[in-house]
Design an enzyme around this catalytic site. Structure first.
Site, PDB file in Angstrom:
ATOM      1  N   ASP A   1      -8.019  -2.755  -7.666  1.00 40.74           N
ATOM      2  CA  ASP A   1      -7.669  -2.520  -5.988  1.00 40.74           C
ATOM      3  C   ASP A   1      -7.818  -2.095  -5.395  1.00 40.74           C
ATOM      4  OD1 ASP A   1      -6.036  -0.880  -4.477  1.00 40.74           O
ATOM      5  OD2 ASP A   1      -4.796  -2.408  -4.484  1.00 40.74           O
TER       6      ASP A   1
ATOM      7  N   SER B   1       0.701  -1.344  -0.257  1.00 43.07           N
ATOM      8  CA  SER B   1      -0.141   0.066   0.004  1.00 43.07           C
ATOM      9  C   SER B   1       1.268   1.275  -0.012  1.00 43.07           C
ATOM     10  CB  SER B   1      -0.707   0.580   1.427  1.00 43.07           C
ATOM     11  OG  SER B   1      -2.099   0.814   1.198  1.00 43.07           O
TER      12      SER B   1
ATOM     13  N   HIS C   1      -6.754  -5.690  -1.311  1.00 47.22           N
ATOM     14  CA  HIS C   1      -5.926  -4.645  -1.698  1.00 47.22           C
ATOM     15  C   HIS C   1      -4.664  -5.234  -0.316  1.00 47.22           C
ATOM     16  CE1 HIS C   1      -3.778  -1.370  -1.259  1.00 47.22           C
ATOM     17  NE2 HIS C   1      -3.820  -0.617   0.054  1.00 47.22           N
TER      18      HIS C   1
END
Length: 396
Positions: free
Chosen positions: A274, A177, A342
């Site tokens: 995502d 991330s 994610h």
């Protein structure tokens, strides 16, 4: 790891698919390390506390190899959000857990992480709010914030160099991330610290954040990133070749603009759909005041055909932004699966497990390992949703 041992592990995974269980009791818990001399360098978290990392030492033939993993956790783009963040583990080591679970790419178990299990594995804790890239300070006499992500990065590296990183034979810089974005920003700098004959590569997991408009045609993420860069003094630490080539240097905080200038071999791991980008870049709450997307965000079966078409556009935008990288003859790698998720490398179920996602019958761990060790070229792109029935859908 030898090809014979890899074959044995793959056979065991396939044959135990219906009965293998990974117990919580088997989880690897790694203690925190505070960088004690960091404050002398001004390398502190938002609240002025010491930066931190977790290190699990390598062993066997992996003892001289290093894997560094940036922790993720979004950004703060104004004083209010940074002050709030400073009261959490994302802005202060005072609130961080003293131990962290190491799983997936951080696991020390060969059956769960065949290529990197015996490396020195490090998790860099995130406490600055600008993907380890800012260098500034806010002080109005009442409130004080330190924007020192760049110095934190350097302080942790300098703490690790005498512990063996400085003589690494192989190294991989990764992150998830906002940590995946940090991998783009610091990749070549990481290489500069290591021996010239070391094999150094970088990977981003769910860090390829796109510069796209939301469903109301607002530039929501661009505005957020511009504020982060301006507030925290990030621009001076962005890739110089990138910033000099663009009319708006702040855009180089976006991976799609920074990636062409990265010299170190790079691997992009991302879900084409995502979930964080779906919820916060494509359909942020500000762009959907009537909450017409609320059910779709929670359950894909509740999405209308028009909403699915818009989500297909998200995938197209990602593939378009990666097209030059995909078609180049560089030493880069890619694994873009058509899942709604994610971050996939730190979770055991998506990294390397009996029911892990597969693309061309290859799990993520296998694809990354094949790329890193040069076993074969790895540039995998999935077909469009809903063709992949191996995905792990995680909508939150």
């Amino acid at each position: 790891m030898t090809m014979k041992l890899r074959a044995v592990i793959n056979f065991l995974l396939l044959t135990c698919a219906s009965w293998c269980v990974y117990s919580d009791d088997d989880r690897l818990m790694v203690n925190i390390t505070l960088v004690q001399n960091a404050s002398a360098q001004g390398a502190v978290c938002l609240d002025g506390s010491l930066p931190a990392y977790h290190l699990d030492s390598g062993f066997g033939d992996g003892a001289s190899n290093w894997l560094l993993e940036f922790e993720g956790g979004g950004w703060c783009n104004d004083i209010k959000s940074c002050l709030e963040r400073a009261q959490t583990r994302r802005g202060s080591s005072n609130y961080m857990n003293r131990t962290e679970v190491f799983a997936g790419i951080l696991s020390n178990n060969a059956s769960q992480n065949p290529d990197f299990y015996n490396w020195n594995r490090v998790k860099l804790r995130y406490c600055d709010g600008a993907s380890f890239a800012g260098d500034g300070k806010f002080d109005n006499g009442t409130s004080l914030l330190y924007f020192r992500g760049q110095r934190i990065w350097q302080a942790i590296i300098h703490d690790l160099l005498p512990k063996g990183l400085g003589s690494a034979a192989k190294a991989l810089l990764s992150g998830c991330s906002a940590g995946g974005l940090a991998s783009f920003l610091h990749c070549d700098n990481f290489t500069s610290y290591l021996p010239s004959n070391a094999s150094v590569k970088c990977m981003s997991d769910a860090g390829f954040f796109l510069n796209i408009k939301d469903i109301s045609l607002n530039e929501t993420i661009k505005s957020i990133y511009n504020d982060v860069v301006s507030l925290q003094g990030v621009q001076q630490n962005l890739n110089g070749n990138c910033t000099s080539s663009r009319s708006d240097p702040k855009q180089c905080f976006f991976p799609q603009y920074a990636l062409p200038y990265i010299k170190t071999p790079f691997f992009v791991l991302n879900a084409a759909y995502d979930v964080w980008q779906f919820h916060n870049i494509l359909v942020p709450s500000s762009a959907d005041p009537g909450q017409t997307w609320s059910h779709c965000k929670q359950n894909l079966t509740a999405c209308s055909s028009d909403q699915i078409n818009i989500l297909q556009g998200l995938r197209n935008d990602m593939l378009g932004a990666l097209s030059v990288f995909y078609n180049s003859s560089n030493s880069g790698g890619m694994y873009i699966n058509s899942c709604f998720v994610h971050c996939q490398s730190e979770q055991q179920d998506t990294w390397f497990a009996p029911d892990s996602p597969r693309l061309n019958n290859k799990m993520i761990a296998e694809a990354v390992g094949d790329w890193y060790f040069g076993r074969r070229e790895t540039k995998e792109i999935d077909c469009a949703y809903p063709c992949d029935n191996t995905c792990h859908t995680k909508m939150s």
